[in-house]
Design a protein around this motif. Structure first.
Motif, PDB file in Angstrom:
ATOM      1  N   LYS A   1      39.164  29.290  70.977  1.00 42.08           N
ATOM      2  CA  LYS A   1      38.547  30.249  71.890  1.00 42.08           C
ATOM      3  C   LYS A   1      38.486  31.611  71.197  1.00 42.08           C
ATOM      4  O   LYS A   1      39.409  31.979  70.471  1.00 42.08           O
ATOM      5  N   VAL A   2      37.362  32.349  71.459  1.00 35.93           N
ATOM      6  CA  VAL A   2      37.221  33.701  70.894  1.00 35.93           C
ATOM      7  C   VAL A   2      38.168  34.629  71.638  1.00 35.93           C
ATOM      8  O   VAL A   2      38.128  34.721  72.878  1.00 35.93           O
ATOM      9  N   ILE A   3      39.027  35.314  70.856  1.00 33.82           N
ATOM     10  CA  ILE A   3      39.963  36.249  71.496  1.00 33.82           C
ATOM     11  C   ILE A   3      39.652  37.698  71.156  1.00 33.82           C
ATOM     12  O   ILE A   3      40.262  38.609  71.711  1.00 33.82           O
ATOM     13  N   GLY A   4      38.678  37.921  70.250  1.00 32.49           N
ATOM     14  CA  GLY A   4      38.347  39.300  69.939  1.00 32.49           C
ATOM     15  C   GLY A   4      37.396  39.429  68.769  1.00 32.49           C
ATOM     16  O   GLY A   4      37.138  38.463  68.031  1.00 32.49           O
ATOM     17  N   THR A   5      36.807  40.624  68.644  1.00 36.68           N
ATOM     18  CA  THR A   5      35.914  40.966  67.541  1.00 36.68           C
ATOM     19  C   THR A   5      36.315  42.329  67.018  1.00 36.68           C
ATOM     20  O   THR A   5      36.655  43.230  67.802  1.00 36.68           O
ATOM     21  N   THR A   6      36.268  42.479  65.704  1.00 39.05           N
ATOM     22  CA  THR A   6      36.675  43.752  65.120  1.00 39.05           C
ATOM     23  C   THR A   6      35.837  44.068  63.901  1.00 39.05           C
ATOM     24  O   THR A   6      35.277  43.167  63.262  1.00 39.05           O
ATOM     25  N   LYS A   7      35.712  45.364  63.605  1.00 33.21           N
ATOM     26  CA  LYS A   7      35.052  45.802  62.385  1.00 33.21           C
ATOM     27  C   LYS A   7      36.064  45.987  61.257  1.00 33.21           C
ATOM     28  O   LYS A   7      35.667  46.150  60.093  1.00 33.21           O
ATOM     29  N   GLU A   8      37.383  45.974  61.604  1.00 27.13           N
ATOM     30  CA  GLU A   8      38.430  46.189  60.615  1.00 27.13           C
ATOM     31  C   GLU A   8      38.812  44.875  59.942  1.00 27.13           C
ATOM     32  O   GLU A   8      38.384  43.790  60.363  1.00 27.13           O
ATOM     33  N   LEU A   9      39.669  44.965  58.921  1.00 28.43           N
ATOM     34  CA  LEU A   9      40.080  43.793  58.162  1.00 28.43           C
ATOM     35  C   LEU A   9      41.465  43.305  58.584  1.00 28.43           C
ATOM     36  O   LEU A   9      42.203  42.723  57.775  1.00 28.43           O
ATOM     37  N   LYS A  10      41.825  43.515  59.835  1.00 27.84           N
ATOM     38  CA  LYS A  10      43.091  43.015  60.369  1.00 27.84           C
ATOM     39  C   LYS A  10      42.962  42.904  61.879  1.00 27.84           C
ATOM     40  O   LYS A  10      42.095  43.514  62.503  1.00 27.84           O
ATOM     41  N   TYR A  11      43.896  42.068  62.434  1.00 31.80           N
ATOM     42  CA  TYR A  11      43.865  41.863  63.880  1.00 31.80           C
ATOM     43  C   TYR A  11      45.272  41.482  64.317  1.00 31.80           C
ATOM     44  O   TYR A  11      45.979  40.744  63.617  1.00 31.80           O
ATOM     45  N   THR A  12      45.710  41.960  65.476  1.00 32.05           N
ATOM     46  CA  THR A  12      47.059  41.721  65.977  1.00 32.05           C
ATOM     47  C   THR A  12      47.011  40.957  67.289  1.00 32.05           C
ATOM     48  O   THR A  12      46.205  41.273  68.173  1.00 32.05           O
ATOM     49  N   ILE A  13      47.924  39.943  67.386  1.00 35.72           N
ATOM     50  CA  ILE A  13      48.052  39.161  68.617  1.00 35.72           C
ATOM     51  C   ILE A  13      49.446  39.414  69.182  1.00 35.72           C
ATOM     52  O   ILE A  13      50.463  39.232  68.482  1.00 35.72           O
ATOM     53  N   ASN A  14      49.560  39.816  70.401  1.00 36.85           N
ATOM     54  CA  ASN A  14      50.825  40.163  71.032  1.00 36.85           C
ATOM     55  C   ASN A  14      51.439  38.982  71.779  1.00 36.85           C
ATOM     56  O   ASN A  14      50.720  38.142  72.342  1.00 36.85           O
ATOM     57  N   ASN A  15      52.798  38.959  71.770  1.00 39.01           N
ATOM     58  CA  ASN A  15      53.589  38.044  72.587  1.00 39.01           C
ATOM     59  C   ASN A  15      53.182  36.582  72.478  1.00 39.01           C
ATOM     60  O   ASN A  15      52.814  35.920  73.457  1.00 39.01           O
ATOM     61  N   PRO A  16      53.195  36.041  71.268  1.00 38.07           N
ATOM     62  CA  PRO A  16      52.927  34.611  71.135  1.00 38.07           C
ATOM     63  C   PRO A  16      54.046  33.785  71.761  1.00 38.07           C
ATOM     64  O   PRO A  16      55.162  34.242  71.944  1.00 38.07           O
ATOM     65  N   ILE A  17      53.771  32.553  72.085  1.00 40.34           N
ATOM     66  CA  ILE A  17      54.735  31.654  72.735  1.00 40.34           C
ATOM     67  C   ILE A  17      55.698  31.101  71.679  1.00 40.34           C
ATOM     68  O   ILE A  17      55.263  30.575  70.642  1.00 40.34           O
ATOM     69  N   PRO A  18      56.952  31.208  71.895  1.00 42.36           N
ATOM     70  CA  PRO A  18      57.919  30.643  70.928  1.00 42.36           C
ATOM     71  C   PRO A  18      57.689  29.148  70.734  1.00 42.36           C
ATOM     72  O   PRO A  18      57.307  28.427  71.665  1.00 42.36           O
TER      73      PRO A  18
ATOM     74  N   LEU B   1      47.082  39.306  61.636  1.00 38.23           N
ATOM     75  CA  LEU B   1      46.154  38.692  60.688  1.00 38.23           C
ATOM     76  C   LEU B   1      45.559  39.785  59.805  1.00 38.23           C
ATOM     77  O   LEU B   1      45.203  40.861  60.286  1.00 38.23           O
ATOM     78  N   SER B   2      45.401  39.501  58.540  1.00 38.82           N
ATOM     79  CA  SER B   2      44.714  40.423  57.612  1.00 38.82           C
ATOM     80  C   SER B   2      43.911  39.601  56.622  1.00 38.82           C
ATOM     81  O   SER B   2      44.237  38.444  56.351  1.00 38.82           O
TER      82      SER B   2
ATOM     83  N   ASP C   1      41.443  35.792  51.204  1.00 32.71           N
ATOM     84  CA  ASP C   1      42.802  36.345  51.152  1.00 32.71           C
ATOM     85  C   ASP C   1      43.387  36.543  52.550  1.00 32.71           C
ATOM     86  O   ASP C   1      43.937  37.600  52.876  1.00 32.71           O
ATOM     87  N   ILE C   2      43.229  35.518  53.364  1.00 34.90           N
ATOM     88  CA  ILE C   2      43.732  35.640  54.740  1.00 34.90           C
ATOM     89  C   ILE C   2      45.254  35.500  54.746  1.00 34.90           C
ATOM     90  O   ILE C   2      45.814  34.547  54.175  1.00 34.90           O
ATOM     91  N   ASN C   3      45.923  36.412  55.355  1.00 32.70           N
ATOM     92  CA  ASN C   3      47.372  36.378  55.534  1.00 32.70           C
ATOM     93  C   ASN C   3      47.694  36.413  57.011  1.00 32.70           C
ATOM     94  O   ASN C   3      47.001  37.066  57.797  1.00 32.70           O
ATOM     95  N   ILE C   4      48.821  35.689  57.349  1.00 31.42           N
ATOM     96  CA  ILE C   4      49.259  35.679  58.731  1.00 31.42           C
ATOM     97  C   ILE C   4      50.773  35.925  58.743  1.00 31.42           C
ATOM     98  O   ILE C   4      51.523  35.340  57.978  1.00 31.42           O
ATOM     99  N   ASN C   5      51.212  36.845  59.572  1.00 27.36           N
ATOM    100  CA  ASN C   5      52.623  37.213  59.640  1.00 27.36           C
ATOM    101  C   ASN C   5      53.061  37.302  61.096  1.00 27.36           C
ATOM    102  O   ASN C   5      52.281  37.706  61.968  1.00 27.36           O
ATOM    103  N   TYR C   6      54.313  36.912  61.266  1.00 28.12           N
ATOM    104  CA  TYR C   6      54.910  37.030  62.585  1.00 28.12           C
ATOM    105  C   TYR C   6      56.074  38.006  62.497  1.00 28.12           C
ATOM    106  O   TYR C   6      56.968  37.865  61.636  1.00 28.12           O
ATOM    107  N   ASP C   7      56.124  38.978  63.378  1.00 26.04           N
ATOM    108  CA  ASP C   7      57.193  39.983  63.412  1.00 26.04           C
ATOM    109  C   ASP C   7      58.065  39.708  64.634  1.00 26.04           C
ATOM    110  O   ASP C   7      57.605  39.881  65.780  1.00 26.04           O
ATOM    111  N   GLU C   8      59.357  39.263  64.328  1.00 24.29           N
ATOM    112  CA  GLU C   8      60.253  38.946  65.440  1.00 24.29           C
ATOM    113  C   GLU C   8      60.584  40.165  66.283  1.00 24.29           C
ATOM    114  O   GLU C   8      60.781  40.070  67.499  1.00 24.29           O
TER     115      GLU C   8
END
Length: 844
Positions: free
Chosen positions: A735-752, A710-711, A696-703
């Protein structure tokens, strides 16, 4: 007048009453006296009756037996005679040929009133009774020379009271039939004086001093006389201090009873013991090591002189095994001994019966200075004690398995003293099997501490191992105060191979006395541990002989052997005192067993002033391998029976507490170990179990925030799972950008306008190599909105407004170009992800 009369009447009455009381008292005393007389008469009659009832079956005096004792025959396991006690080394001499000093010395120490009594010394008997009452039974004997002649000629110790009565009765007859000098002659030619079959004073003079009786000096006669009570303890060749002390006691007694003066005694006592002892000593016969044990066991039956008792002794002696042991010890065919001083003791027993099959007492020994290293308990056991005192008790009392995990780490005794392993290294968490196979000291101490000193001591004692009332923590690695003999060690290890049933090692199975009375002497089996404990410690000790174990040199292909090595260390003081190498050890052991044989071997030097170095420390293993190969060459080679009380389980290596291996556990991470039934692990390890991928992977972009979120969901408990986030931009590498114990992850300032792809992998916290398949998702980042775009016209020109209803002139554009000059895409992907219908791709 009346008052005076009354007073006289009263005095008269009082006088009369006093006389009656005195008369009554005399009557009571008379009755008591008569009663005592009657009781005494009854006691005398009863005692005499009892005495004659007990003595009536005494054998008749036989002059031939009085002068020539009945020899005792020793038979091997096949019933063949291998030895006869009492038929050798005897030179009979008449009383006239025996010097006065020799006669007086024996009389002074054995029976000072010999010429005064008639077979029974009442004074000595009373003294012995008092001494035994004050100091305990056996503190002092009361037998006269006449009684000892009878005892050594006729009687068996089937019932002590009956034998004593018969002995006294025959002593009276002996005194009536023979003169004192004749009786003394019998005694001085009959008594055993040690060193093989040496009997009689004449032969003793030859053996110890190389002289005839007539040549003996006072101090020499005193030494021979002192040997009579305990020739082994007072042997001048093996115990010179004890022999000298005993000689001086005899000289004192001779002076006390007037046979010599105090000055003569003092002069004789200052003569050095070794001054007149012979130098030439006959070579010892190898069988004498076995015969030493036979004599010890016969002595346990009562007051018996095996040289004169006329016994038929049935033993478990294996002549072929003994012959091979003799060859191992006294030739260089198997082992090239460094020198003749290297000593060894070997004990061979039957695992199932406890029978002693053969004993190797030592190497290159003379008969007069012989030591029996198979029976001596003067050497520390080293690590051979670990199964007995540490690990088997932990299995017995704490239900430890063969897999039990122990941390091998820097450690100290309870008093803070450091303890080290043999190689000064630590292995961390290891199993009991590894700890014992590699003979680690620190795990052994930890095991003893958890069991407790008292319980460990009791366990060892139940296996026939001698232990003081209080033991200490260094015992865990063999640092005992008192030593252990190879025979004791073979008996203890034999119990491990016999399903926990201990049978005291024994050479004698039954004895037939001269009167055909038969006594079975073989001890009964005793259950001293659970059969599960015995089997598991055996299975662990099999690993000692395998690669990684310290006993590899004893390994025999195809033979099921369990065993343990052991070495000890010199103290710093002894190393400096004797200039001993730091690599030398005083004792080296190997104790091993199969279902049929138990063998314990010690090697070292007799005086411990020289140590075993390098390959010499492997001698016990090589001797064991050679001997067990010889014994089993033409036999079946059975394995130890697996009891129903154990369970064999495939365990995942390193799990603590133990966990069952899963279908995903690598083969090299699975070990099969034994557990007491009911204590085996039930939980399966998930360390290597293939993890499920995230779903149930979801990906959302917030303008508004310019963030990608990611969730996902995870189907199982994620407590021991982390999630690794991997990112690819515009089809670049991940490339590995992070590891988490939670069921979501946030990526800041993606390239348009960039294309972002993500992989989410579940990773086990316990085993980083255990990873799930990747869950995939991607997103295209939209361009900035048009109102945020600034278009600057060319210099000097103004942009003309366009009519919304008119189409721009696109004649100058390539009809295939879908973007404007500034590269802004004509298609804007709305927030929420890609449009499957527009792209024709599946986001999964």
């Amino acid at each position: 007048m009346s008052e005076k009369y009354k007073s006289r009447e009263e005095r008269k009455t009082a006088t009369k009453n006093t006389k009656k009381q005195k008369k009554k008292k005399r009557n009571i005393l008379k009755q008591i006296f008569l009663t005592l007389i009657i009781l005494g008469i009854i006691g005398i009659v009863a005692g005499a009756t009892t005495f004659f009832v007990l003595a009536k079956d005494a054998p008749p005096l036989d002059e031939a037996l009085l002068k020539d004792p009945l020899s005792s025959k020793v038979l091997d396991k096949n019933g063949d005679k291998i030895y006869e006690f009492g038929v050798e080394k005897r030179t009979y001499v008449s009383i006239d040929e025996i010097p006065e000093d020799m006669k007086n010395a024996v009389i002074a120490i054995e029976d000072a009133r010999f010429y005064e009594h008639h077979g029974l010394d009442i004074i000595r008997l009373v003294g012995a009774v008092i001494a035994n009452f004050q100091e305990g039974f056996g503190a002092e004997g009361a037998s006269t020379i006449s009684q000892q002649v009878i005892k050594n000629s006729f009687l068996s110790p089937e019932k002590k009271l009956k034998r004593k009565a018969q002995e006294l009765w025959l002593a009276f007859q002996l005194e009536n039939k023979y003169s004192k000098n004749q009786i003394l002659e019998m005694y001085l030619n009959k008594i055993y004086y040690g060193v093989g079959n040496t009997h009689g004073v004449a032969k003793a003079a030859e053996i110890y001093f190389g002289k005839s009786l007539s040549e003996l000096e006072l101090h020499e006669a005193a030494l021979i006389a002192g040997l009579g009570q305990n020739p082994g303890m007072h042997n001048p060749f093996t115990n010179p201090d004890g022999a000298e002390n005993r000689r001086n006691v005899v000289l004192n007694q001779m002076a006390n009873h007037g046979f010599i003066t105090s000055e003569e005694a003092a002069t004789a006592k200052i003569v050095p013991l070794e001054e007149s002892l012979v130098d030439a000593q006959p070579e010892a016969q190898p069988i004498e090591a076995f015969l030493d044990q036979v004599k010890l066991e016969i002595a346990e039956l009562g007051d018996i002189d095996v040289y004169t008792a006329g016994l038929t002794i049935h033993t478990s002696f294996d002549p072929e095994a003994q012959s091979y042991i003799d060859e191992l010890l006294n030739s260089n065919k198997v082992i090239e001994y460094a020198n003749d001083e290297v000593q060894a003791g070997i004990a061979l027993t039957n695992t199932k019966t406890g029978e002693i099959l053969a004993l190797g007492g030592g190497r290159n020994q003379s008969e007069t200075k012989r030591r029996n290293f198979a029976l001596e308990s003067s050497n520390q056991p080293g690590s051979t004690i670990k199964p007995i005192l540490d690990y088997a008790p932990a299995m017995e009392y704490l239900n430890w398995s063969t897999y039990e995990q122990i941390v091998d780490e820097p450690y100290t005794y309870s008093d803070g003293t450091p303890i080290n392993n043999y190689n000064q290294k630590h292995l961390g968490q290891i199993s009991l099997r590894t700890a014992l196979a590699d003979s680690r000291n620190i795990p052994a101490l930890k095991a003893l501490q958890q069991v407790g000193l008292e319980r460990a001591r009791e366990f060892a004692v139940s296996l026939g191992i001698p232990m003081e009332e209080q033991i200490f923590e260094p015992y865990a690695i063999g640092g005992t105060r008192s030593g252990i003999s190879p025979l004791q060690m073979a008996g203890a290890y034999g119990a491990f191979g016999n399903a926990g049933m201990y049978i005291k090692p024994h050479a004698v199975n039954r004895v037939v006395y001269a009167d055909d009375t038969e006594v079975k002497t073989a001890p009964s089996p005793e259950a001293v541990m659970k059969d599960s404990t015995a089997f598991m410690i055996t299975d662990v000790m099999k690993s000692v002989l395998l690669p990684g174990g310290t006993g590899r040199a004893a390994y025999v292909p195809g033979l099921n052997i369990a065993g343990k090595t052991g070495t000890t260390n010199y103290s710093k003081e002894d190393r400096e005192k004797y200039n001993i190498s730091s690599k030398a050890v005083p004792d080296s052991w190997f104790s091993g067993y199969t279902p049929n044989y138990s063998i314990a071997i010690w090697t070292g030097y007799a005086d411990n002033k020289q140590g075993l170095v390098g390959s010499e420390q492997k001698i016990p293993q090589i001797l064991f391998k050679s001997l067990i190969t010889y014994l089993t060459e033409d036999e079946e080679k059975p394995d130890f029976d697996v009891p129903n009380s154990v369970v064999k389980v495939a365990v995942e290596k390193g799990s603590n507490p133990a966990k069952l291996a899963s279908e995903f556990t690598p083969k090299d991470q699975i070990v099969s170990e034994y557990f007491h039934k009911g204590t085996e692990p039930t939980q399966q390890s998930d360390r290597y179990m293939k993890l499920d991928p995230p779903t149930d992977i979801n990906i959302n972009y917030d303008e508004n925030t310019n963030q990608i979120t990611l969730s996902w969901s995870y189907p199982k408990n994620s407590a021991n799972v982390s999630f690794e986030i991997r990112e690819s931009i515009d089809e670049g590498s991940y490339k590995v950008i992070g590891t988490t114990k939670e069921l979501k992850y946030t990526i800041n300032n993606p390239i348009p306008e960039a294309i972002y792809r993500y992989e989410i992998v579940a990773v086990s916290d316990e085993n980083k190599e255990n990873r799930s398949q990747a869950g995939l998702q991607e997103i295209v980042i939209p361009a900035k909105p048009e109102d945020e775009i600034e278009i600057t016209p060319p210099d000097g020109e103004e942009e003309e407004p366009q009519n919304e209803d008119e189409n721009p002139d696109d004649s100058d554009q390539d009809e295939n170009d879908d973007s404007n000059e500034d590269g802004i895409p004509d298609i804007i992907v709305p927030p929420g992800g890609t449009n499957d219908e527009q792209t024709g791709e599946n986001s999964q």
